[in-house]
Design a protein around this motif. Structure first.
Motif, PDB file in Angstrom:
ATOM      1  N   LEU A  21     -57.406 -49.501  74.508  1.00  0.00           N
ATOM      2  CA  LEU A  21     -56.366 -48.957  75.382  1.00  0.00           C
ATOM      3  C   LEU A  21     -56.896 -47.861  76.285  1.00  0.00           C
ATOM      4  CD1 LEU A  21     -54.943 -49.023  72.157  1.00  0.00           C
ATOM      5  CD2 LEU A  21     -53.110 -49.363  73.780  1.00  0.00           C
ATOM      6  N   ASP A  24     -53.078 -44.392  79.448  1.00  0.00           N
ATOM      7  CA  ASP A  24     -51.660 -44.696  79.659  1.00  0.00           C
ATOM      8  C   ASP A  24     -51.119 -45.656  78.611  1.00  0.00           C
ATOM      9  OD1 ASP A  24     -51.473 -43.114  81.973  1.00  0.00           O
ATOM     10  OD2 ASP A  24     -52.241 -44.752  83.209  1.00  0.00           O
ATOM     11  N   THR A  26     -52.137 -48.674  78.090  1.00  0.00           N
ATOM     12  CA  THR A  26     -52.199 -50.047  78.558  1.00  0.00           C
ATOM     13  C   THR A  26     -53.369 -50.727  77.846  1.00  0.00           C
ATOM     14  OG1 THR A  26     -51.294 -49.449  80.707  1.00  0.00           O
ATOM     15  CG2 THR A  26     -52.489 -51.539  80.567  1.00  0.00           C
ATOM     16  N   GLY A  44     -53.081 -55.837  79.682  1.00  0.00           N
ATOM     17  CA  GLY A  44     -52.262 -55.377  80.795  1.00  0.00           C
ATOM     18  C   GLY A  44     -50.884 -54.884  80.388  1.00  0.00           C
ATOM     19  N   LYS A  45     -50.576 -54.945  79.106  1.00  0.00           N
ATOM     20  CA  LYS A  45     -49.252 -54.533  78.626  1.00  0.00           C
ATOM     21  C   LYS A  45     -49.357 -53.209  77.873  1.00  0.00           C
ATOM     22  CE  LYS A  45     -47.678 -59.278  78.412  1.00  0.00           C
ATOM     23  NZ  LYS A  45     -48.867 -59.919  78.944  1.00  0.00           N
ATOM     24  N   LYS A  46     -48.262 -52.482  77.824  1.00  0.00           N
ATOM     25  CA  LYS A  46     -48.190 -51.246  77.053  1.00  0.00           C
ATOM     26  C   LYS A  46     -48.081 -51.608  75.573  1.00  0.00           C
ATOM     27  CE  LYS A  46     -47.855 -48.509  80.684  1.00  0.00           C
ATOM     28  NZ  LYS A  46     -48.963 -47.675  81.107  1.00  0.00           N
ATOM     29  N   CYS A  47     -48.884 -50.973  74.750  1.00  0.00           N
ATOM     30  CA  CYS A  47     -48.895 -51.310  73.317  1.00  0.00           C
ATOM     31  C   CYS A  47     -47.536 -51.071  72.672  1.00  0.00           C
ATOM     32  CB  CYS A  47     -49.988 -50.534  72.581  1.00  0.00           C
ATOM     33  SG  CYS A  47     -49.808 -48.748  72.631  1.00  0.00           S
TER      34      CYS A  47
END
Length: 114
Positions: A21, A24, A26, A44-47
């Motif tokens: 990560l 941010d 991401t 590309g996604k928020k954890c």
């Protein structure tokens, strides 16, 4: 000799979930088990959104703490799916890259299902 070892191939195929990560939160890299745990490609996604269905970071986020302190932090977590089912993981967060000033720029979360 160590430079000839393909560490990414090893990490991509181990039994644990591994995500990397940025500050941010991401996900910039994930192994196949991380995708399986998420039910989709996590990159590309928020954890916190992907694995917890949250709109903001989890309280006491170990990854944010690792960014702040630069230290490895053991942790336990639970992933809750839309159908209400849960999976429990035991793992750690660890810095994997630093910038030119020595600040942590990438953190890995490594976890095995328990």
């Amino acid at each position: 000799m160590i430079q000839d070892i393909d560490f990414e191939a090893i990490v991509a195929n181990i039994a644990q979930v591994v995500i990397v990560l940025d500050p941010d939160l991401t996900i910039v890299w994930a192994n196949r088990n991380a995708a399986e745990a998420a039910g989709q490609d996590p990159e590309g996604k928020k954890c916190y959104r992907l694995y917890q269905g949250r709109d903001s970071p989890c309280r006491g986020c170990h990854t944010l703490e690792t960014f702040r302190t630069g230290e490895m932090i053991p942790n336990k977590s639970t992933v809750t799916y839309e159908d209400g089912s849960r999976r429990r993981f035991d793992g750690f967060t660890i810095p994997v890259k630093r910038d030119d000033q020595g600040r942590v720029s990438l953190v890995a979360e490594v976890a095995g299902e328990v």
